[in-house]
Design a protein around this motif. Sequence first.
Motif, short mmCIF file in Angstrom:
data_model
loop_
_atom_site.label_atom_id
_atom_site.label_comp_id
_atom_site.label_asym_id
_atom_site.label_seq_id
_atom_site.Cartn_x
_atom_site.Cartn_y
_atom_site.Cartn_z
N PHE A 135 -5.79 6.98 -8.69
CA PHE A 135 -6.84 6.17 -9.29
C PHE A 135 -7.89 5.66 -8.30
O PHE A 135 -8.96 5.23 -8.72
N ALA A 136 -7.59 5.67 -7.00
CA ALA A 136 -8.48 5.05 -6.02
C ALA A 136 -8.88 6.00 -4.90
O ALA A 136 -9.31 5.55 -3.84
N HIS A 137 -8.72 7.30 -5.12
CA HIS A 137 -9.04 8.30 -4.08
C HIS A 137 -8.29 8.00 -2.78
O HIS A 137 -8.80 8.26 -1.69
N GLY A 138 -7.11 7.40 -2.90
CA GLY A 138 -6.29 7.09 -1.74
C GLY A 138 -6.64 5.81 -1.04
O GLY A 138 -5.95 5.42 -0.09
N GLN A 139 -7.69 5.12 -1.49
CA GLN A 139 -8.12 3.89 -0.82
C GLN A 139 -7.19 2.72 -1.18
O GLN A 139 -6.59 2.70 -2.25
N PRO A 140 -7.08 1.73 -0.29
CA PRO A 140 -6.28 0.55 -0.62
C PRO A 140 -6.90 -0.24 -1.77
O PRO A 140 -8.12 -0.28 -1.93
N LEU A 141 -6.06 -0.86 -2.57
CA LEU A 141 -6.55 -1.77 -3.58
C LEU A 141 -7.06 -3.05 -2.91
O LEU A 141 -6.67 -3.35 -1.78
N VAL A 142 -7.93 -3.76 -3.59
CA VAL A 142 -8.55 -4.96 -3.02
C VAL A 142 -8.32 -6.14 -3.94
O VAL A 142 -8.00 -5.99 -5.12
N ALA A 143 -8.50 -7.34 -3.38
CA ALA A 143 -8.38 -8.55 -4.19
C ALA A 143 -9.49 -8.59 -5.22
O ALA A 143 -10.65 -8.27 -4.93
N GLY A 144 -9.15 -8.97 -6.43
CA GLY A 144 -10.15 -9.05 -7.49
C GLY A 144 -10.53 -10.49 -7.78
O GLY A 144 -9.84 -11.44 -7.39
N HIS A 145 -11.64 -10.65 -8.48
CA HIS A 145 -12.12 -11.97 -8.89
C HIS A 145 -12.36 -11.94 -10.39
O HIS A 145 -13.00 -11.02 -10.91
N ALA A 146 -11.85 -12.93 -11.09
CA ALA A 146 -11.91 -12.94 -12.55
C ALA A 146 -13.33 -12.83 -13.06
O ALA A 146 -13.57 -12.23 -14.12
N SER A 147 -14.30 -13.38 -12.33
CA SER A 147 -15.69 -13.35 -12.80
C SER A 147 -16.20 -11.92 -12.92
O SER A 147 -17.10 -11.64 -13.73
N GLN A 148 -15.63 -10.99 -12.16
CA GLN A 148 -16.06 -9.59 -12.23
C GLN A 148 -15.73 -8.96 -13.58
O GLN A 148 -16.37 -7.99 -13.98
N TYR A 149 -14.74 -9.50 -14.27
CA TYR A 149 -14.28 -8.93 -15.53
C TYR A 149 -14.78 -9.70 -16.75
O TYR A 149 -14.38 -9.41 -17.87
N GLN A 150 -15.66 -10.65 -16.54
CA GLN A 150 -16.15 -11.45 -17.66
C GLN A 150 -16.97 -10.58 -18.61
O GLN A 150 -17.87 -9.85 -18.18
N GLU A 203 0.83 -1.21 0.00
CA GLU A 203 0.00 0.00 0.00
C GLU A 203 0.86 1.26 0.00
O GLU A 203 0.57 2.22 -0.71
N ARG A 204 1.94 1.23 0.80
CA ARG A 204 2.81 2.40 0.85
C ARG A 204 3.51 2.62 -0.49
O ARG A 204 3.67 3.76 -0.94
N ALA A 205 3.93 1.52 -1.12
CA ALA A 205 4.61 1.65 -2.41
C ALA A 205 3.66 2.18 -3.49
O ALA A 205 4.10 2.83 -4.44
N MET A 206 2.38 1.94 -3.31
CA MET A 206 1.39 2.38 -4.29
C MET A 206 0.70 3.67 -3.88
O MET A 206 -0.40 3.98 -4.37
N THR A 207 1.31 4.46 -3.02
CA THR A 207 0.67 5.67 -2.51
C THR A 207 0.22 6.59 -3.64
O THR A 207 -0.92 7.05 -3.68
N ARG A 208 1.12 6.90 -4.56
CA ARG A 208 0.77 7.80 -5.67
C ARG A 208 -0.27 7.17 -6.57
O ARG A 208 -1.21 7.83 -7.04
N LEU A 209 -0.11 5.89 -6.86
CA LEU A 209 -1.06 5.19 -7.71
C LEU A 209 -2.45 5.21 -7.07
O LEU A 209 -3.46 5.48 -7.74
N ARG A 210 -2.52 4.94 -5.75
CA ARG A 210 -3.82 4.91 -5.07
C ARG A 210 -4.45 6.30 -5.02
O ARG A 210 -5.66 6.44 -5.17
N LYS A 211 -3.63 7.31 -4.81
CA LYS A 211 -4.15 8.68 -4.77
C LYS A 211 -4.71 9.07 -6.13
O LYS A 211 -5.76 9.75 -6.22
#
Length: 290
Positions: free
Chosen positions: A241-256, A231-239
């Motif tokens: 694209f994610a409004h500063g929120q932590p990224l979460v585990a994804g599930h392949a079915s969500q992208y079908q 999360e710390r390494a992705m601080t700029r990325l999260r700010k």
Amino acid sequence: MAAAASATVLPCGAQAAVASGKPYVLVAAPRETAARGQRDYGPVAAYLTKALHHPVVYRHPNGWLTYELWIWKDRGDIYFDGPQFISWRLHYLHQTLGPRVPQTQDWRLYTWKGSPIRNLEQAATGAVLCAPPVPNFGTLWVTGLFPNPARQPYIHNMHGWKRIFKAVADHQCTLGIGPKLSLHYLDPQHKKVTILRRSRPFPNQGFSLSAKLPESVRAAIVRALLSPAGERAMTRLRKRFAHGQPLVAGHASQYQNVDTGLSAQWGTIYASGISRYLKQDAKREGFASD
């Protein structure tokens, strides 16, 4: 700190698998300059280098044609980009889904207030749609609403949601496309534009991992990115694209089937052999097609 560090240690088998060989390559969609790309994604590559005990480098594509080539030929090992690309790679390249941005992507197709266009049928022929160029996901979603190529709005490519909104509000464009949140910010009471169509909530951007990587390495990357240190390494990325929120585990079915717009073009290209297709475009952007 000890608990966070232990979450990124590779299994013994994975350590052996990465003991030699070339660096893993992290790539992302070319939405910024090379300098900003290095600023946002470089810390992620540096962190993964330590977590995996194997070099990871960020490589910036010099344009969309280059990036498409890298995707088609699976030149990267770790990708971060939009849901349409993730879905396509899961389908055609059998990649593994990594952490994703927690918010959804919700799109709106709109026209100016008082426009004679009241529905999609009236917008199908002759209307001017201001939208980012494909393969922008919002633009792909809109074009999917008009499956008949003889009855589609004319797309005027334009960058920037605020600029697109102003063009529609000023009657320079008949139609506009934008994210739900951007449109709510620009016109919260819908006094300037009328919504013609709302998309379903789509999964957002995220990471995907090449099938070239050993399964144990892919699992280690996911654990590392979801850890507090990740999360710390992705601080700029999260700010960004994610409004500063932590990224979460994804599930392949969500992208079908989220790659529907890309598959109409890319699926055919991939199935028929991409090398022949690329020859006509490769020289224009200064890269080799092999």
